[in-house]
Design an enzyme around this catalytic site. Structure first.
Site, PDB file in Angstrom:
ATOM      1  N   CYS A  72       9.760  41.860 -62.581  1.00  0.00           N
ATOM      2  CA  CYS A  72      10.420  42.732 -61.606  1.00  0.00           C
ATOM      3  C   CYS A  72      10.039  44.162 -61.974  1.00  0.00           C
ATOM      4  CB  CYS A  72      11.929  42.511 -61.545  1.00  0.00           C
ATOM      5  SG  CYS A  72      12.906  43.135 -62.924  1.00  0.00           S
ATOM      6  N   HIS A 105       8.504  34.234 -83.333  1.00  0.00           N
ATOM      7  CA  HIS A 105       9.786  34.290 -84.027  1.00  0.00           C
ATOM      8  C   HIS A 105      10.965  33.798 -83.199  1.00  0.00           C
ATOM      9  CE1 HIS A 105       8.353  37.589 -87.050  1.00  0.00           C
ATOM     10  NE2 HIS A 105       7.615  36.493 -87.092  1.00  0.00           N
TER      11      HIS A 105
END
Length: 150
Positions: A72, A105
């Protein structure tokens, strides 16, 4: 194993402000022979990002698609909406290093990008890095296991 070794289509979504970036990503995915499912929007007419983010998130949560890519204007609204879903770990990324760390991670399963603030080339590089980076596991898995609200 990287996401590129996945046999499911990638879920794509955007609002009007992210439409052109999503189109550039689709062209790159086509060139790479990577399957995807586009949950909209399909033009640059003003629209509401939740209308496209929720179906995209549901497809990733259900396992129908994996991973997701969302765009967006700022990346914020679509990212917030995606992360309302318990099974989604959407990461708002603006440079490839953040996309790499989100996968490595955080085992992010959706890449969210700010279409108004990244070039098409930067977006494609983030997608490439996101798809190429495996999750490290180990101590990171323990942290991810603590994310869902039970």
């Amino acid at each position: 194993m990287t996401i590129l070794q996945n046999d499911k289509p990638i879920a794509l979504c955007s609002d009007h402000a992210g439409f052109q970036t999503k189109q550039a990503v689709k062209r790159w995915l086509d060139e790479q022979g990577i399957a995807y499912r586009d949950f909209g929007t399909y033009d640059e007419q003003s629209c509401d990002y939740p209308d496209f983010a929720h179906p995209c998130a549901l497809a990733v949560e259900s396992g129908e698609c994996y991973p997701g890519i969302a765009v967006c204007g700022s990346g914020e609204g679509i990212n917030i909406t995606l992360n309302k879903h318990q099974g989604i770990r959407s990461a708002l990324c603006w440079i490839p290093e953040v996309a790499r760390l989100a996968r490595q991670h955080n085992d992010a399963n959706v890449l969210a990008m700010p279409g108004r603030f990244v070039s098409n080339e930067e977006a494609i590089e983030m997608v490439r890095v996101f798809l190429d980076t495996p999750f490290e596991g180990g101590r990171h898995q323990r942290r991810i296991d603590k994310i869902p609200v039970r």
